[in-house]
Design an enzyme around this catalytic site. Sequence first.
Site, PDB file in Angstrom:
ATOM      1  NE  ARG A  37      -1.832  -0.545   3.879  1.00 30.74           N
ATOM      2  CZ  ARG A  37      -2.329  -0.215   5.065  1.00 30.74           C
ATOM      3  NH1 ARG A  37      -3.618  -0.231   5.245  1.00 30.74           N
ATOM      4  NH2 ARG A  37      -1.543   0.127   6.063  1.00 30.74           N
ATOM      5  CE  LYS A  90       2.219 -14.663  15.288  1.00 31.87           C
ATOM      6  NZ  LYS A  90       2.721 -13.370  15.883  1.00 31.87           N
TER       7      LYS A  90
HETATM    8  P1  NAP Z   1       3.702  -4.290  10.319  1.00 28.42           P
HETATM    9  O1  NAP Z   1       5.106  -3.858  10.526  1.00 28.42           O
HETATM   10  O2  NAP Z   1       2.602  -3.393  10.770  1.00 28.42           O
HETATM   11  O3  NAP Z   1       3.562  -4.614   8.781  1.00 28.42           O
HETATM   12  C1  NAP Z   1       2.347  -5.027   8.185  1.00 28.42           C
HETATM   13  C2  NAP Z   1       2.290  -4.454   6.779  1.00 28.42           C
HETATM   14  O4  NAP Z   1       1.115  -4.951   6.131  1.00 28.42           O
HETATM   15  C3  NAP Z   1       2.183  -2.939   6.730  1.00 28.42           C
HETATM   16  O5  NAP Z   1       3.452  -2.331   6.794  1.00 28.42           O
HETATM   17  C4  NAP Z   1       1.526  -2.717   5.401  1.00 28.42           C
HETATM   18  O6  NAP Z   1       2.532  -2.850   4.412  1.00 28.42           O
HETATM   19  C5  NAP Z   1       0.621  -3.937   5.213  1.00 28.42           C
HETATM   20  N1  NAP Z   1      -0.811  -3.732   5.472  1.00 28.42           N
HETATM   21  C6  NAP Z   1      -1.823  -4.099   4.647  1.00 28.42           C
HETATM   22  N2  NAP Z   1      -3.009  -3.833   5.178  1.00 28.42           N
HETATM   23  C7  NAP Z   1      -2.780  -3.264   6.359  1.00 28.42           C
HETATM   24  C8  NAP Z   1      -3.630  -2.759   7.363  1.00 28.42           C
HETATM   25  N3  NAP Z   1      -4.963  -2.787   7.264  1.00 28.42           N
HETATM   26  N4  NAP Z   1      -3.052  -2.229   8.468  1.00 28.42           N
HETATM   27  C9  NAP Z   1      -1.709  -2.178   8.588  1.00 28.42           C
HETATM   28  N5  NAP Z   1      -0.848  -2.682   7.645  1.00 28.42           N
HETATM   29  C10 NAP Z   1      -1.386  -3.201   6.546  1.00 28.42           C
HETATM   30  O7  NAP Z   1       3.433  -5.700  11.028  1.00 28.42           O
HETATM   31  P2  NAP Z   1       4.437  -6.921  11.175  1.00 28.42           P
HETATM   32  O8  NAP Z   1       5.138  -6.861  12.476  1.00 28.42           O
HETATM   33  O9  NAP Z   1       5.250  -7.076   9.942  1.00 28.42           O
HETATM   34  O10 NAP Z   1       3.385  -8.097  11.316  1.00 28.42           O
HETATM   35  C11 NAP Z   1       2.676  -8.617  10.206  1.00 28.42           C
HETATM   36  C12 NAP Z   1       2.259 -10.038  10.549  1.00 28.42           C
HETATM   37  O11 NAP Z   1       3.449 -10.805  10.822  1.00 28.42           O
HETATM   38  C13 NAP Z   1       1.396 -10.138  11.818  1.00 28.42           C
HETATM   39  O12 NAP Z   1       0.412 -11.107  11.658  1.00 28.42           O
HETATM   40  C14 NAP Z   1       2.387 -10.552  12.894  1.00 28.42           C
HETATM   41  O13 NAP Z   1       1.787 -11.334  13.923  1.00 28.42           O
HETATM   42  C15 NAP Z   1       3.364 -11.403  12.087  1.00 28.42           C
HETATM   43  N6  NAP Z   1       4.691 -11.504  12.701  1.00 28.42           N
HETATM   44  C16 NAP Z   1       5.332 -10.381  13.157  1.00 28.42           C
HETATM   45  C17 NAP Z   1       6.566 -10.503  13.801  1.00 28.42           C
HETATM   46  C18 NAP Z   1       7.342  -9.308  14.324  1.00 28.42           C
HETATM   47  O14 NAP Z   1       8.357  -9.501  15.005  1.00 28.42           O
HETATM   48  N7  NAP Z   1       6.949  -8.089  14.053  1.00 28.42           N
HETATM   49  C19 NAP Z   1       7.137 -11.756  13.964  1.00 28.42           C
HETATM   50  C20 NAP Z   1       6.489 -12.868  13.436  1.00 28.42           C
HETATM   51  C21 NAP Z   1       5.265 -12.718  12.816  1.00 28.42           C
HETATM   52  P3  NAP Z   1       2.467  -2.050   3.029  1.00 28.42           P
HETATM   53  O15 NAP Z   1       2.501  -0.604   3.379  1.00 28.42           O
HETATM   54  O16 NAP Z   1       3.660  -2.525   2.298  1.00 28.42           O
HETATM   55  O17 NAP Z   1       1.168  -2.465   2.377  1.00 28.42           O
END
Ligand code: NAP
Length: 308
Positions: A37, A90
Site C-alpha cells: 500500500r 501467523k
Molecule cells: P507491520 O510492521 O505493521 O507490517 C504489516 C504491513 O502490512 C504494513 O506495513 C503494510 O505494508 C501492510 N498492510 C496491509 N493492510 C494493512 C492494514 N490494514 N493495516 C496495517 N498494515 C497493513 O506488522 P508486522 O510486524 O510485519 O506483522 C505482520 C504479521 O506478521 C502479523 O500477523 C504478525 O503477527 C506477524 N509476525 C510479526 C513478527 C514481528 O516480530 N513483528 C514476527 C512474526 C510474525 P504495506 O505498506 O507494504 O502495504
Amino acid sequence: MSIIRVGIVGVGKIARDQHIPAIAADPGLELVAVASRSHADVGVPSFGSLEELLGQGPQVDAIALCTPPQVRWETAVAALRAGKHVFLEKPPGATVGEVRDLSVLAAEQNVTLFASWHSRFAAGVPAAKAWLASHDIRSVDIQWREDVRRWHPGQTWIWEAAGLGVFDPGINALSILTEIMPREVFVTEARLQVPENVQAPVAAHMAMTDIAGTKITADFDFLQTGPQTWDITVTAADGVLRLSSGGAQIEIDGKPVVQAHDAEYPGLYARFSELVRAGKSEADVRPLALVADAFLVGRRELVEAFIE
Ligand code: NAP
C-alpha cells in the site's frame, strides 16, 4: 517447477526482517514482486495491491501474506482463486473459521496453503517434542513477557479487534505447546487485562489441561521492560525441561542440551517449498483455537494502562 517465484503482500517489519532475507537465501525460491500500500521499494517491482500485482506484474507461483491478520482472509482468497500457493504469516486469520474456509478453497484450487507458525521452527522444538513423548509430564508453565514498544512500535492494528494484543506473541508459545504436547490441550480458564482505550489485552493468564489432567499455565505480558522472557518449563515425574529464548535453547535438569541462534524463517520457507513440491497443504488452527477459547471463557479486567 524448479524455482518457486514468490510475491509478498505487506512490506512491514516481518517482511523486511525475515521473509525477504529467508527467500533470498533459499536457492529454490525467488522474490519477484511485492504488493505494498505504501509502495515499498525492496529492489523488485512493487504494486499497490495484490490485484495489480497479479494483473500487471511478473508471473508468480506463490504469495506470502505478511499483512496484519484482520485483512488476511480476503487477500488469501484472491491469491488462491488466482491459482497461487499461499504462505500465511501467523496468526493465519482473524478467526478459526476463516482458516478452515481457506483450507477448503486451497484444496478445490489444487494449490498449497501453509499456515506458518514460526516458533515451531526454533531449534529446540523437535528435541523438546521427543523428550515429552517419552516422559510422564506433570505440568507445563509458559512465561512469555516482552515489551510491545520495542517489538511492535506504531503497530495500531495489534490493539484493534482481531489484532490479538499480547496474544500476538503469546500465540507463538501456544504454537510450540500444541506441537510438543503428546495429547490435545484445551483451555479451562483465562483472565484478560484490556486497557481502557483499546480492544485487545495487554496481559493475560491462561489455565489449560489435557485428558491426563496435566496442569498447564501461561502468563503473557506486553509491558515487560529489561530482559525479555520467552520460556516454557515442563516438569515430568523424573526431570525438568526448559525451553528458553522462544525455543532456541533447551536445558534438561539444568544442563544445556540445545543452544542455537534463530533460524526459524529459513526453516519455514524450506517447509513451504517442500509442501508446494509435494502438492500438500498444512494449516493447523489449534494455536488460534486456544486463543479464541481464552476469549470465550476469559474474564475481562479493564486496566488503566493507556496504549499510545
Ligand atoms: P507491520 O510492521 O505493521 O507490517 C504489516 C504491513 O502490512 C504494513 O506495513 C503494510 O505494508 C501492510 N498492510 C496491509 N493492510 C494493512 C492494514 N490494514 N493495516 C496495517 N498494515 C497493513 O506488522 P508486522 O510486524 O510485519 O506483522 C505482520 C504479521 O506478521 C502479523 O500477523 C504478525 O503477527 C506477524 N509476525 C510479526 C513478527 C514481528 O516480530 N513483528 C514476527 C512474526 C510474525 P504495506 O505498506 O507494504 O502495504
